[in-house]
Design an enzyme around this catalytic site. Structure first.
Site, PDB file in Angstrom:
ATOM      1  N   CYS A 143      -1.926   1.719   0.107  1.00  0.00           N
ATOM      2  CA  CYS A 143      -1.064   0.538  -0.077  1.00  0.00           C
ATOM      3  C   CYS A 143      -1.463  -0.576   0.877  1.00  0.00           C
ATOM      4  CB  CYS A 143       0.402   0.896   0.169  1.00  0.00           C
ATOM      5  SG  CYS A 143       1.044   2.124  -0.969  1.00  0.00           S
TER       6      CYS A 143
HETATM    7  C1  BEZ Z   1      -1.120   5.488   0.128  1.00  0.00           C
HETATM    8  O1  BEZ Z   1      -0.835   4.324  -0.090  1.00  0.00           O
HETATM    9  O2  BEZ Z   1      -2.094   5.797   0.791  1.00  0.00           O
HETATM   10  C2  BEZ Z   1      -0.257   6.594  -0.425  1.00  0.00           C
HETATM   11  C3  BEZ Z   1       1.089   6.394  -0.658  1.00  0.00           C
HETATM   12  C4  BEZ Z   1       1.872   7.430  -1.144  1.00  0.00           C
HETATM   13  C5  BEZ Z   1       1.294   8.651  -1.404  1.00  0.00           C
HETATM   14  C6  BEZ Z   1      -0.072   8.836  -1.207  1.00  0.00           C
HETATM   15  C7  BEZ Z   1      -0.845   7.801  -0.721  1.00  0.00           C
END
Ligand code: BEZ
Length: 209
Positions: free
Chosen positions: A45
């Site tokens: 994210c």
């Molecule tokens: C991420 O943005 O890295 C992420 C968010 C939720 C679950 C897995 C990865």
């Protein structure tokens, strides 16, 4: 009921990092992109929101407003934005909705419990000037989206909203388009002089201006 293409984008009022937004008022008769991310302070994210911050001018050029959402609260968003700006060499200047009660996430069916039970998946909605949903994408949390692809789809959506064309596989702005099957040949001759017929149902034209 799940949202479908062509449905009106549901209205909501929500707190964001840029103040309270009434979605329909904020849209104001223009294009917009609404995209969810699963959680603040997560790696994928962070890269997505940072990249979006850097290419916001490309969305602006196309008259598209940008709005992000997650189910984390406002204080968390504000702290996280500092990290995004620091690590992704950007300034996040678009609003992030804080949706701790999951009102917007539920309205837009962004929580898919069989994939992730307490966070949103990576949803994207492109909304047109008529407030209708023009495009939807859903990615799992593990797969960062291709934001350049979102710009490409917007180029296609905006072109095909104005002209009786569709865009072929992997099309990019400036490349030849396909004349939609609903256009008979005599009309195609007037609208797209010099168009090329490969099969009666497969007709190409240069991109209309
Ligand atoms: C991420 O943005 O890295 C992420 C968010 C939720 C679950 C897995 C990865």
């Amino acid at each position: 009921m799940a949202l479908r293409l062509g449905d009106e984008a549901p209205n909501f009022t929500a707190e964001t990092t840029e103040g309270t937004i009434n979605f329909h008022e904020w849209l104001g008769g223009g294009w917009a992109i609404l995209f969810s991310h699963p959680k603040d302070f997560t790696p994928v994210c962070t890269t997505e929101l940072g990249y979006m911050a850097r290419i916001v001018p490309e969305f602006k050029k196309r008259g598209v407003k940008v709005l992000a959402i997650s189910v984390d609260p406002l204080d968390s968003h504000k702290g996280w934005i500092k990290d995004i700006n620091e690590t992704q060499q950007c300034t996040v200047a678009y609003p992030l909705i804080a949706d701790p009660e999951r009102k917007v996430a539920t309205l837009y069916d962004m929580i898919h419990p069989n994939a992730l039970d307490n966070m949103t998946v990576r949803s994207v909605f492109v909304i047109g000037p008529d407030k209708k949903i023009k495009l939807m994408l859903t990615y799992p949390a593990s797969c960062g989206r291709n934001f350049d692809e979102l710009l490409r789809t917007i180029d296609s959506l905006q072109l095909t909203a104005k002209h009786k064309v569709a865009t072929p596989v992997n099309w990019k702005h400036g490349e030849d388009c396909i004349i939609t099957p609903a256009v008979p040949d005599d009309e195609a001759k007037k609208l797209f002089p010099g168009y090329r017929t490969v099969k009666p149902y497969l007709r190409y034209t240069t991109q209309p201006k």
